[in-house]
Design a protein around this motif. Sequence first.
Motif, PDB file in Angstrom:
ATOM      1  N   ASP A  15       0.797  -1.218   0.000  1.00 19.34           N
ATOM      2  CA  ASP A  15       0.000   0.000   0.000  1.00 19.34           C
ATOM      3  C   ASP A  15       0.836   1.278   0.000  1.00 19.34           C
ATOM      4  O   ASP A  15       0.301   2.365  -0.160  1.00 19.34           O
ATOM      5  CB  ASP A  15      -0.937   0.018   1.218  1.00 19.34           C
ATOM      6  CG  ASP A  15      -1.916  -1.150   1.199  1.00 19.34           C
ATOM      7  OD1 ASP A  15      -2.326  -1.545   0.091  1.00 19.34           O
ATOM      8  OD2 ASP A  15      -2.263  -1.658   2.274  1.00 19.34           O
ATOM      9  N   PRO A  17       2.892   4.242  -1.356  1.00 14.26           N
ATOM     10  CA  PRO A  17       2.886   4.853  -2.693  1.00 14.26           C
ATOM     11  C   PRO A  17       4.263   4.753  -3.344  1.00 14.26           C
ATOM     12  O   PRO A  17       5.290   4.760  -2.664  1.00 14.26           O
ATOM     13  CB  PRO A  17       2.513   6.308  -2.414  1.00 14.26           C
ATOM     14  CG  PRO A  17       2.964   6.552  -1.004  1.00 14.26           C
ATOM     15  CD  PRO A  17       2.771   5.254  -0.292  1.00 14.26           C
ATOM     16  N   GLU A  38       1.959   3.345 -15.254  1.00  8.29           N
ATOM     17  CA  GLU A  38       0.725   3.758 -15.945  1.00  8.29           C
ATOM     18  C   GLU A  38      -0.053   2.548 -16.452  1.00  8.29           C
ATOM     19  O   GLU A  38      -1.269   2.478 -16.311  1.00  8.29           O
ATOM     20  CB  GLU A  38       1.068   4.690 -17.105  1.00  8.29           C
ATOM     21  CG  GLU A  38       1.599   6.054 -16.702  1.00  8.29           C
ATOM     22  CD  GLU A  38       0.515   6.983 -16.159  1.00  8.29           C
ATOM     23  OE1 GLU A  38      -0.686   6.698 -16.381  1.00  8.29           O
ATOM     24  OE2 GLU A  38       0.875   8.003 -15.534  1.00  8.29           O
ATOM     25  N   SER A  43      -0.734   3.977  -8.314  1.00 12.56           N
ATOM     26  CA  SER A  43      -0.652   5.336  -7.781  1.00 12.56           C
ATOM     27  C   SER A  43       0.816   5.681  -7.539  1.00 12.56           C
ATOM     28  O   SER A  43       1.539   4.917  -6.902  1.00 12.56           O
ATOM     29  CB  SER A  43      -1.435   5.419  -6.470  1.00 12.56           C
ATOM     30  OG  SER A  43      -1.307   6.704  -5.886  1.00 12.56           O
ATOM     31  N   TYR A  44       1.236   6.816  -8.079  1.00 16.15           N
ATOM     32  CA  TYR A  44       2.634   7.205  -7.901  1.00 16.15           C
ATOM     33  C   TYR A  44       2.796   8.711  -7.998  1.00 16.15           C
ATOM     34  O   TYR A  44       1.960   9.405  -8.576  1.00 16.15           O
ATOM     35  CB  TYR A  44       3.528   6.506  -8.932  1.00 16.15           C
ATOM     36  CG  TYR A  44       3.425   7.010 -10.359  1.00 16.15           C
ATOM     37  CD1 TYR A  44       4.378   7.891 -10.887  1.00 16.15           C
ATOM     38  CD2 TYR A  44       2.391   6.606 -11.197  1.00 16.15           C
ATOM     39  CE1 TYR A  44       4.305   8.347 -12.198  1.00 16.15           C
ATOM     40  CE2 TYR A  44       2.308   7.044 -12.510  1.00 16.15           C
ATOM     41  CZ  TYR A  44       3.262   7.919 -13.006  1.00 16.15           C
ATOM     42  OH  TYR A  44       3.179   8.373 -14.305  1.00 16.15           O
ATOM     43  N   THR A  45       3.879   9.204  -7.429  1.00 16.08           N
ATOM     44  CA  THR A  45       4.261  10.597  -7.593  1.00 16.08           C
ATOM     45  C   THR A  45       5.486  10.643  -8.497  1.00 16.08           C
ATOM     46  O   THR A  45       6.249   9.680  -8.569  1.00 16.08           O
ATOM     47  CB  THR A  45       4.579  11.269  -6.251  1.00 16.08           C
ATOM     48  OG1 THR A  45       5.664  10.575  -5.613  1.00 16.08           O
ATOM     49  CG2 THR A  45       3.357  11.263  -5.343  1.00 16.08           C
TER      50      THR A  45
END
Length: 264
Positions: A15, A17, A38, A43-45
């Motif tokens: 969980d 990120p 992608e 979910s990523y920064t």
Amino acid sequence: MASTPVSKKQKTSKDAPYELIYWPGLPGRGEHVRLALEEAGASYTDSAHLEDGMKLVLSHIDTKNLGDAANPPPLAPPILKHGDLIINQTPNILLYLGPRLGLVPKAEDDEDGIYKVNELALTALDGLSNEAHDTHHPIATGQYYEDQKEEAKKKSADYIKNRIPKFLGYFERVLKGEASKGGKWLYGGEVTYADLVLFQCLDGVKFAFPKAVGRMEKEGKFKSVFEHYERVKERPKIKAYLASERRQKYSLGIYRHYAELDED
């Protein structure tokens, strides 16, 4: 007296990120990591889109950074941070992400599949990324292109004549081989991160040498490879990403277009 055992480091939580740390302003090697994230809908920064993104990159590769108790300092981006884990090197990051993002065969179905995928990704990176970079900087990465322009012309001419066909020919054989399981994807009949790597490498080479690669596509010798490129491009999440602002334009990175280096 027995020494106190060192406690085992906990595994990074699923969980946590993902944090991609890469230079703002160009796709570069970080793009291979982005495409994997992608495609998986993870979910990523991305430091490329953060206000202080450049400072973040520089802080990680500062010569004063000695790392921490669990992580040696990274040499260069791309860098992936996942919980307490910090790793770099594009193929290493992809090898880590592959099982977590479902972009390699499941170990229980194909124990050695991850190594086949990694092999294919490394081959694409060798010939269609690293060698592509060397066409415009054949002598020294620290010198300007203009300082090695004549050598770059010679290097590019050989790359177009010998090296691009060699690697496209190899992947043509891979797609026609039995291990591809049908010819849509490189290995095992399912999309893996190797497919994404090949797509990005070919996309970059098409940008750098549009005339030469356009001719090769028209000649039809590597039909399966170019069909594979379009197949990846049309995958829903990849298509949406490519049309978004998250996809950065090519600039002064690995893939550069100099008209004088392309064929007439």
